[in-house]
Design a protein around this motif. Structure first.
Motif, PDB file in Angstrom:
ATOM      1  N   TYR A 173       0.833  -1.203   0.000  1.00 50.29           N
ATOM      2  CA  TYR A 173       0.000   0.000   0.000  1.00 50.29           C
ATOM      3  C   TYR A 173       0.870   1.256   0.000  1.00 50.29           C
ATOM      4  O   TYR A 173       0.638   2.194  -0.768  1.00 50.29           O
ATOM      5  CB  TYR A 173      -0.917  -0.012   1.225  1.00 50.29           C
ATOM      6  N   ALA A 174       1.878   1.277   0.862  1.00 52.57           N
ATOM      7  CA  ALA A 174       2.759   2.440   0.954  1.00 52.57           C
ATOM      8  C   ALA A 174       3.513   2.656  -0.355  1.00 52.57           C
ATOM      9  O   ALA A 174       3.685   3.797  -0.805  1.00 52.57           O
ATOM     10  CB  ALA A 174       3.734   2.268   2.117  1.00 52.57           C
TER      11      ALA A 174
ATOM     12  N   LEU B 144      -0.094   8.201   7.576  1.00 49.17           N
ATOM     13  CA  LEU B 144       0.862   7.580   6.658  1.00 49.17           C
ATOM     14  C   LEU B 144       0.784   8.224   5.275  1.00 49.17           C
ATOM     15  O   LEU B 144       1.819   8.527   4.658  1.00 49.17           O
ATOM     16  CB  LEU B 144       0.579   6.082   6.556  1.00 49.17           C
ATOM     17  N   ASP B 145      -0.430   8.448   4.784  1.00 51.98           N
ATOM     18  CA  ASP B 145      -0.602   9.096   3.479  1.00 51.98           C
ATOM     19  C   ASP B 145       0.051  10.472   3.461  1.00 51.98           C
ATOM     20  O   ASP B 145       0.677  10.869   2.464  1.00 51.98           O
ATOM     21  CB  ASP B 145      -2.088   9.231   3.150  1.00 51.98           C
ATOM     22  N   SER B 146      -0.115  11.215   4.535  1.00 49.14           N
ATOM     23  CA  SER B 146       0.446  12.565   4.613  1.00 49.14           C
ATOM     24  C   SER B 146       1.961  12.525   4.570  1.00 49.14           C
ATOM     25  O   SER B 146       2.601  13.336   3.881  1.00 49.14           O
ATOM     26  CB  SER B 146      -0.034  13.257   5.894  1.00 49.14           C
ATOM     27  N   TYR B 147       2.534  11.593   5.300  1.00 45.55           N
ATOM     28  CA  TYR B 147       3.992  11.450   5.292  1.00 45.55           C
ATOM     29  C   TYR B 147       4.489  11.096   3.886  1.00 45.55           C
ATOM     30  O   TYR B 147       5.460  11.686   3.385  1.00 45.55           O
ATOM     31  CB  TYR B 147       4.415  10.380   6.289  1.00 45.55           C
ATOM     32  N   LEU B 148       3.826  10.135   3.242  1.00 43.15           N
ATOM     33  CA  LEU B 148       4.236   9.724   1.905  1.00 43.15           C
ATOM     34  C   LEU B 148       4.084  10.860   0.899  1.00 43.15           C
ATOM     35  O   LEU B 148       4.906  11.015  -0.010  1.00 43.15           O
ATOM     36  CB  LEU B 148       3.413   8.518   1.457  1.00 43.15           C
ATOM     37  N   CYS B 149       3.046  11.668   1.056  1.00 45.48           N
ATOM     38  CA  CYS B 149       2.816  12.796   0.159  1.00 45.48           C
ATOM     39  C   CYS B 149       3.945  13.812   0.255  1.00 45.48           C
ATOM     40  O   CYS B 149       4.506  14.239  -0.760  1.00 45.48           O
ATOM     41  CB  CYS B 149       1.477  13.447   0.482  1.00 45.48           C
TER      42      CYS B 149
ATOM     43  N   ARG C 138       4.158   5.992  -5.084  1.00 50.91           N
ATOM     44  CA  ARG C 138       4.304   6.125  -6.536  1.00 50.91           C
ATOM     45  C   ARG C 138       3.309   7.128  -7.097  1.00 50.91           C
ATOM     46  O   ARG C 138       3.641   7.950  -7.953  1.00 50.91           O
ATOM     47  CB  ARG C 138       4.109   4.756  -7.195  1.00 50.91           C
ATOM     48  N   TRP C 139       2.059   7.065  -6.651  1.00 52.10           N
ATOM     49  CA  TRP C 139       1.070   8.033  -7.120  1.00 52.10           C
ATOM     50  C   TRP C 139       1.484   9.458  -6.762  1.00 52.10           C
ATOM     51  O   TRP C 139       1.403  10.373  -7.585  1.00 52.10           O
ATOM     52  CB  TRP C 139      -0.289   7.719  -6.504  1.00 52.10           C
ATOM     53  N   ASN C 140       1.896   9.651  -5.532  1.00 52.81           N
ATOM     54  CA  ASN C 140       2.305  10.980  -5.102  1.00 52.81           C
ATOM     55  C   ASN C 140       3.526  11.470  -5.864  1.00 52.81           C
ATOM     56  O   ASN C 140       3.586  12.630  -6.285  1.00 52.81           O
ATOM     57  CB  ASN C 140       2.606  10.980  -3.596  1.00 52.81           C
ATOM     58  N   LEU C 141       4.498  10.599  -6.031  1.00 51.57           N
ATOM     59  CA  LEU C 141       5.711  10.984  -6.746  1.00 51.57           C
ATOM     60  C   LEU C 141       5.385  11.365  -8.184  1.00 51.57           C
ATOM     61  O   LEU C 141       5.883  12.377  -8.700  1.00 51.57           O
ATOM     62  CB  LEU C 141       6.713   9.829  -6.714  1.00 51.57           C
TER      63      LEU C 141
END
Length: 205
Positions: free
Chosen positions: A56-57, A174-179, A62-65
């Motif tokens: 998931y991460a 987690l989403d916020s960190y990855l973003c 990848r989407w964010n990047l």
């Protein structure tokens, strides 16, 4: 799906992008090649969600990047699409920062409450002791999010979503960190575009 007559005007294999989807959409708007339409029910698609938190991460990263790399490539522009994108980025950044600050805010409030209960709160500034972020977080963030989850569970007739919804706040963090991490990576360098897909399950219809 794209009309074939516009594909020759789109840089499908643009270098330095993790994914091509965002870039193709941006080019449709930037080059006045048409408009992006959404027709619910026009197609039937079967998707597979990641089976593990690690997969998931990787997918969300990848989407964010890909989004941030495309934004770096095209910028905003002063047309309607660019202005709408700018507003979306503003909301995305502020919400991501807010979600990342939830944990330290709750930890600080909890520490202050414990020290006050033990009669040891004299060392904390009055401004810190007077702040109650937990109530604001529950009412302003967690409760509306969970109520929306309940609505989705009812509409989709998937009662298990009510249980899953209890873990969604952690996924938001987690989403916020990855973003935000992808934002730094996108402006620090490009990408080979190589994507190592997680193991796929056999398709069942």
């Amino acid at each position: 799906m794209y009309r074939t007559r516009i594909l020759r005007d789109i840089d499908i294999t643009a270098e330095g992008l993790a994914i091509e989807d965002f870039n193709m959409t941006f080019e449709v708007h930037a080059k006045d090649l048409g408009r992006v339409a959404f027709r619910p029910g026009a197609a039937v698609a079967y998707t597979q969600d990641p089976d593990t938190l690690r997969d998931y991460a990787k997918q969300v990263r990848r989407w964010n990047l890909g989004f941030w790399q495309t934004l770096r490539r095209h910028r905003f522009g002063l047309r309607r699409f660019g202005l709408a994108t700018g507003l979306f980025v503003l909301e995305l950044l502020t919400s991501s920062l807010m979600m990342l600050l939830l944990l330290p805010a709750v930890a600080l409030a909890g520490t202050a409450a414990v020290l006050v209960a033990l009669g040891m709160g004299a060392g904390f500034p009055d401004a810190v002791l007077a702040v109650d972020p937990v109530t604001g977080i529950v009412i302003g963030v967690l409760l509306p999010d969970y109520l929306l989850t309940i609505v989705v569970a009812v509409v989709s007739r998937r009662g298990v979503y009510v249980l899953y919804g209890l873990t969604f706040p952690l996924l938001r963090v987690l989403d916020s960190y990855l973003c935000l991490r992808a934002l730094v990576l996108a402006f620090r360098g490009g990408s080979s575009g190589v994507w190592h897909s997680p193991t796929r399950r056999a398709a069942t219809v």
